[in-house]
Write an enzyme that holds these catalytic residues in place. Structure first.
Site, PDB file in Angstrom:
ATOM      1  N   GLY A 212       0.751  -1.156  -0.104  1.00 21.76           N
ATOM      2  CA  GLY A 212      -0.010   0.056  -0.033  1.00 21.76           C
ATOM      3  C   GLY A 212       0.771   1.286   0.009  1.00 21.76           C
ATOM      4  O   GLY A 212       1.931   1.397  -0.164  1.00 21.76           O
ATOM      5  N   ASN A 213       0.186   2.426   0.321  1.00 25.68           N
ATOM      6  CA  ASN A 213       0.968   3.557   0.367  1.00 25.68           C
ATOM      7  C   ASN A 213       0.369   4.620   1.480  1.00 25.68           C
ATOM      8  O   ASN A 213      -0.580   4.048   1.865  1.00 25.68           O
ATOM      9  CB  ASN A 213       0.945   4.416  -1.005  1.00 25.68           C
ATOM     10  CG  ASN A 213      -0.373   4.562  -1.521  1.00 25.68           C
ATOM     11  OD1 ASN A 213      -1.218   5.360  -0.884  1.00 25.68           O
ATOM     12  ND2 ASN A 213      -0.670   3.852  -2.635  1.00 25.68           N
ATOM     13  N   ARG A 214       1.062   5.624   1.465  1.00 21.20           N
ATOM     14  CA  ARG A 214       0.736   6.362   2.754  1.00 21.20           C
ATOM     15  C   ARG A 214      -0.594   7.482   2.549  1.00 21.20           C
ATOM     16  O   ARG A 214      -0.831   8.312   3.357  1.00 21.20           O
ATOM     17  CB  ARG A 214       1.904   7.275   3.053  1.00 21.20           C
ATOM     18  CG  ARG A 214       2.874   6.330   3.786  1.00 21.20           C
ATOM     19  CD  ARG A 214       4.226   7.096   3.936  1.00 21.20           C
ATOM     20  NE  ARG A 214       3.801   8.563   5.022  1.00 21.20           N
ATOM     21  CZ  ARG A 214       4.664   9.447   5.191  1.00 21.20           C
ATOM     22  NH1 ARG A 214       5.820   9.401   4.632  1.00 21.20           N
ATOM     23  NH2 ARG A 214       4.310  10.218   6.072  1.00 21.20           N
TER      24      ARG A 214
END
Ligand code: CTP
Length: 408
Positions: A212-214
């Site tokens: 995923g990412n932030r």
């Protein structure tokens, strides 16, 4: 017009619906953030929440009729003093009376005297909202320049659920704040349908683990709220966002890049604008496991990845005539040069370049950037709220779209 002590003046109209109880919290948010609020309930609204509650929390008198204190000509005095008239909940009956221009109580009479922005937050059962009579009333009010928020989808009065719910107090407050900040600026996105993607995609390795990412979704949320305040109809495609949905937007929840691609492609088919603010994974695991990967059992030693399609590039390639496509380029270094290259490579009309890093861009309420337009115009937006950046994006979009439409 602000009050003598400099506070913005909000008229809070309340019609007779069960959702009136949620408006008590909205009133608190307004007063606690320094707004002078006069509550104008309809007589039937008082069946749900009494005058004493509204008076105590607003610190102002509460009346429902034009003949309560007629020497002040209250509907005219109130109308002239207002910076914003916000009606929540707006029932089917209130919308009908407003669309007809009736003046049979203080709230509807005041609707005819105000010259400030007017926002309706409808709440009712789905059948009543969907009825052609209600839809015609809503269309008429929008044509006249009012902002009519689409109701939220969710639990209604009883055990039933569907479209018709009043958005949460915090989201109503966000719309009120942004509309007040715009003041008398025209609704330059009225009649436009915009699609905004937000959040970050998740690419699953197994049922419990993902890449995923932030991205928190805050910039997409700000884009949705500001577009609504400029009169647009908004479809918000949200990848894994946990924030309270913005009031008035149609929300579509997705998980992976492929799901986001399908949802945005479908929505784009009849949209005037698509803004790809979501952080989309470039790669996904080539062989995700259907069961949880266990230590010591078929232990993977490397991660085999495949490329996801570039959604922005394909939207730009397949765009309808006049459709405006906007991308975001989050960059850690050489931001401007990379952003210019991305604008050209992806064929977008606008590219918003924003610097990101450990302490910049993500999971924050502020942002900054440079807005690049395909025509060569570059606008620097200094560090400020995500809503300020969003408004500058809509300014660029409005330039690309050309003259306003008068109806939706
Ligand atoms: N984007 C997209 N589809 C992808 C990847 C990105 O539509 N598979 C969109 C993003 O939503 C954003 C823009 O493209 O609007 C730029 O995303 P970014 O990740 O910065 O660009 P990439 O093409 O992935 O370039 P990089 O190699 O820098 O990651």
């Amino acid at each position: 017009m602000t009050t003598a002590d400099g506070r913005p003046r909000v008229l809070l109209g309340v019609a007779g619906g069960i959702a009136a109880y949620k408006v008590v919290e909205f009133l608190r948010l307004l007063t606690e953030s320094g707004h002078a609020v006069r509550v104008i309930p309809t007589p039937s609204a008082l069946e749900f929440v009494g005058a004493a509650t509204w008076a105590a929390l607003s610190g102002e008198p509460v009346t429902t009729g034009v003949f309560d204190g007629p020497h002040d000509v209250p509907h005219v005095a109130l109308g002239r003093s207002a910076d914003l008239l916000f009606i929540a909940p707006a029932t089917a009956d209130l919308l009908a009376r407003a669309a007809q221009g009736r003046a049979d109580d203080l709230l509807t009479a005041t609707l005819l005297t105000v010259r400030c922005p007017v926002v309706f937050a409808p709440a009712m059962h789905t059948e009543m909202w969907d009825h052609p009579a209600t839809q015609a009333n809503v269309a008429r009010l929008r044509e006249r320049g009012a902002i009519v928020l689409d109701p939220a989808v969710g639990r209604l009065t009883g055990a039933d659920s569907g479209k018709g719910r009043l958005p949460e107090a915090q989201s109503l407050y966000d719309v009120a704040r942004v509309v007040l900040a715009r003041g008398q600026l025209p609704l330059d996105l009225a009649g436009r349908h915009v699609v905004v993607t937000a959040g970050g995609t998740r690419e699953y390795l197994d049922p419990v683990r993902f890449l995923g990412n932030r991205s928190s979704g805050r910039q997409g949320w700000a884009l949705a709220t500001t577009a609504i305040a400029r009169g647009a109809r908004v479809t918000l495609i949200a990848a894994n966002v946990t924030l309270t949905p913005p009031a008035g937007a149609e929300l579509v929840a997705v998980g992976s890049a492929r799901q986001l691609g399908l949802a945005v492609t479908a929505a784009a088919a009849e949209a005037d604008v698509v803004v790809m603010a979501a952080a989309v994974a470039d790669f996904r695991p080539a062989h995700p496991s259907t069961t949880k990967i266990k230590k010591g059992v078929d232990e993977p030693t490397f991660l085999d990845l495949v490329r996801n399609d570039d959604i922005l590039a394909s939207l730009a390639l397949g765009r309808r005539p006049g459709q405006v496509i906007v991308g975001f380029a989050a960059e850690t270094d050489d931001a401007l040069a990379n952003g210019r290259a991305k604008l050209a490579a992806k064929g977008a009309d606008v590219m918003v370049v924003n610097p990101v890093g450990e302490t910049r861009g993500f999971e924050r309420t502020d942002n900054e950037g440079v807005i690049l337009e395909a025509g060569g115009r570059e606008t620097e937006v200094p560090l400020g709220s995500k809503e300020a950046l969003a408004d500058s994006v809509w300014d660029a979009v409005a330039r690309c779209l050309g003259p306003e439409r008068t109806s939706r």
